[in-house]
Structure formats: C-alpha cells, structure tokens
Design a protein around this motif. Structure first.
Motif, PDB file in Angstrom:
ATOM      1  N   HIS A 200       0.984  -1.237  -0.095  1.00  0.00           N
ATOM      2  CA  HIS A 200       0.011  -0.084  -0.141  1.00  0.00           C
ATOM      3  C   HIS A 200       0.759   1.257  -0.155  1.00  0.00           C
ATOM      4  N   GLN A 201       1.915   1.111   0.541  1.00  0.00           N
ATOM      5  CA  GLN A 201       2.928   2.358   0.571  1.00  0.00           C
ATOM      6  C   GLN A 201       3.477   2.828  -0.811  1.00  0.00           C
ATOM      7  N   SER A 202       3.880   1.576  -1.402  1.00  0.00           N
ATOM      8  CA  SER A 202       4.549   1.909  -2.943  1.00  0.00           C
ATOM      9  C   SER A 202       3.376   1.843  -4.184  1.00  0.00           C
ATOM     10  N   MET A 203       2.227   1.603  -3.548  1.00  0.00           N
ATOM     11  CA  MET A 203       0.912   1.332  -4.500  1.00  0.00           C
ATOM     12  C   MET A 203       1.613   0.147  -5.480  1.00  0.00           C
ATOM     13  N   SER A 204       1.966  -0.924  -5.375  1.00  0.00           N
ATOM     14  CA  SER A 204       2.556  -1.827  -6.170  1.00  0.00           C
ATOM     15  C   SER A 204       2.172  -3.378  -5.736  1.00  0.00           C
ATOM     16  N   CYS A 205       2.226  -4.212  -6.496  1.00  0.00           N
ATOM     17  CA  CYS A 205       2.136  -5.840  -6.211  1.00  0.00           C
ATOM     18  C   CYS A 205       3.102  -6.610  -7.144  1.00  0.00           C
ATOM     19  N   ARG A 206       3.480  -7.404  -6.767  1.00  0.00           N
ATOM     20  CA  ARG A 206       4.192  -8.475  -7.655  1.00  0.00           C
ATOM     21  C   ARG A 206       3.465  -9.513  -8.229  1.00  0.00           C
ATOM     22  N   VAL A 207       3.524  -9.803  -9.294  1.00  0.00           N
ATOM     23  CA  VAL A 207       2.740 -10.653  -9.956  1.00  0.00           C
ATOM     24  C   VAL A 207       3.713 -11.759 -10.721  1.00  0.00           C
ATOM     25  N   VAL A 208       3.172 -12.960 -10.743  1.00  0.00           N
ATOM     26  CA  VAL A 208       3.761 -14.084 -11.712  1.00  0.00           C
ATOM     27  C   VAL A 208       3.360 -14.211 -13.205  1.00  0.00           C
ATOM     28  N   GLY A 209       4.149 -13.756 -14.206  1.00  0.00           N
ATOM     29  CA  GLY A 209       3.484 -13.914 -15.451  1.00  0.00           C
ATOM     30  C   GLY A 209       4.076 -15.026 -16.403  1.00  0.00           C
TER      31      GLY A 209
END
Length: 330
Positions: A200-209
C-alpha cells in the motif's frame, strides 16, 4: 496367456509362415508361447490413444515443468496433446507429417491463430522428443506455422473507459475495472493476486507472468482508492484479492472475472466485447500515446520482446500531429 497374447502369437506365426516356405509353425508357436507367457500384453484398439502417448506426454510435461513453464501453460499443452492423441492413435515414432496435416485440417472452421497454436504445441512436443533422442525424427519439422491475422482487440478510448467506470454499480465492479486498467495485467496475473502481496505504501504488487517470470506492477491513486473500498467491504478472511460474492467465499475464477467485466460493459452500452485483455491493451495504448517510454511499458507488461509491446500500440492521429510538430527539425 490372455486373449491379446494369443492373438499376437497367432499373428506373428501367420506372418512368418507366409514369408518362410520351410517354416515349422507349430514348433515356433510352442517356443514363442513360453517367452510371451512372461509378459502381460494388451491389444491397442484402433479408436483409442496408443499407451505410448501417455508415457511420452508425462516425460514431456515433466521436462517443461522443470524449465519453469506455468501450470496454466502445462495444462494447455496437455489438453491439446490429448486431443491430438485421440485423433492419431499411433506410437510416437510412427507419426508422420501427413498425420499432423490431416489432424489440423479438420479445424478449418477455426481461426488461423488457433490452428497455429495447436501446431506450435505439436512442434514443441515432437521437437523435444527428437532432441532427447526418444524418437528418430521430428514429423512436425517441415510444417510451417500458418500465417496469422495481425489483429488485436482495439483499445478503449478515454470516453469508453469513463463509460465503463460510470456503469459500475458496486465497489467490487469498480475495483475490478481500475485494477485491470491501472496494472495492465493479464487475466491470469490478476486471478493469482493475493491481498498480502499489495504494497500500500508503494502502491504496487508483484505478479507472476508468462514463463513463471515475476515482475512488479503499479496501481494508480484512483485504483488504490477503489481497491481499498472493496477490501474494506469484505467480511471474509480469504487470501485472494478477488473473491466470489457468495459464501463460501473463494478465489474468483478467471471466467468469473471475465463475466463481471461483461456485465459492466453491457451496462455501459458498449457495442463491442470488452475483456481483461482489452483493458490491458488500453493500458498500453493510452500510456504510450501519453508519452511513456517503450522500454518502461514493455517492462510493466512483462514482454520479453519490445516488438510485442509495439503491436499493442496504435498511436492516434492527434498524437502523430503533436509529435510531428514537437520533434521535426525545421
């Protein structure tokens, strides 16, 4: 001996009797019978896949799993190959290019891109078997992938995107639209997102593509606002970012996500089909047209080749005129 063993023995003796004039059928049958009795033999019916195919498929999938292919890709390979095995019921080393052509020929009602994917799976399978020296030659080697249509789903305009947003009736629907558009993620990547993965701090998420490659994607302020509203409205403790509306709450399926987008698009009165991939395409087109660097968009979308990213970009006439005025050396 079982019936299949006896049938095999009779067939072998019959062939030898026909080829060898001085052949002693009864004595040979007696000798071979003692050998065959040590084995369990099953006859392969003409209309069922050859047992050899299961063994080769298992080996192929195991190798590809070790190479890092995703479960979704592996499941797709298995499905396509099992369909092929039902049509071509031979040992793998006996399969010919003509068999593959005949198999693909029955799909003349499908798009060339779909037929091309089927051939691509077969090329991968038989190419691997040949490289591993499991079969002596690759029957798919000389088959060319059909020329595919270079069509991609047309990106939404800014006005159409706003129509989608306005058509949302629940916080859940709005969160879905904003997350899909802001991140530019594939459907499979959004499906796999978990609450705990959201920073929530960096407004990001890691995904697996694709290819099991991990990357970081980003949310807009608008996406984070609506996502937080959606998460605050939930009463379950499930780990998935997107869950079903009814109990028992569970991760929403890919089809469920697509269905929700369909409902919103219909409410918006959009004539053409809107899918998660259309929103991904919209992300690429609008960000590139707004001046984003190609390399940055390539990384955000998880493309290994910049040419793939360029296929998603269709610059507008207005943007072309603007770029011409800005960069032309007078």
């Amino acid at each position: 001996m079982n019936n299949a063993s006896e049938q095999l023995l009779s067939d072998v003796v019959a062939v030898l009797s026909d080829k060898l004039p001085e052949f002693n059928a009864e004595r040979t049958k007696s000798i071979l019978s003692a050998v065959i009795s040590k084995y369990h033999i099953k006859k392969v019916e003409e209309n069922e896949p050859h047992p050899d195919s299961d063994e080769k498929l298992s080996m192929f999938l195991s190798a590809k799993r070790l190479e890092g292919l995703s479960p979704i890709t592996l499941a797709g390979y298995e499905l396509e190959l099992r369909i092929f095995f039902r049509y071509v019921t031979k040992r793998m080393e006996s399969v010919t290019a003509a068999d593959i052509r005949a198999y693909l020929g029955q799909f003349d009602h499908l798009k060339m891109s779909t037929v091309g994917r089927k051939l691509s799976v077969l090329k991968s399978f038989f190419g691997w078997l040949t490289a591993e020296e499991i079969i002596p030659r690759d029957p798919s080697a000389r088959l060319k992938t059909p020329k595919q249509e270079k069509r991609l789903p047309k990106a939404l305009t800014v006005a159409e995107l706003e129509m989608l947003r306005e058509a949302c009736r629940t916080v859940r629907q709005r969160a879905f639209i904003e997350v899909l558009y802001a991140t530019g993620c594939r459907l499979s990547e959004v499906f796999g997102m978990n609450r705990a993965a959201i920073n929530h701090q960096s407004m990001s998420c890691r995904v697996v593509g694709k290819g099991n490659k991990e990357r970081e994607v980003y949310f807009s302020f608008k996406a984070m606002y609506h996502l937080n509203r959606y998460l605050a409205s939930r009463t379950d403790d499930g780990e998935a970012l997107m869950v079903t509306e009814r109990r028992p709450y569970r991760r929403l399926s890919r089809r469920g996500i697509q269905r929700e987008i369909d409902v919103i698009a219909q409410a918006a009165g959009l004539a053409r089909k809107v899918s998660p991939h259309v929103l991904r395409h919209t992300f690429a087109t609008l960000t590139l047209n707004n001046g984003a660097e190609l390399v940055a968009v390539q990384e955000l979308m998880g493309h290994s080749d910049p040419q793939t990213t360029l296929r998603y970009a269709r610059i507008t006439e207005e943007r072309k005129r603007e770029q011409h005025k800005k960069y032309l050396v007078q």
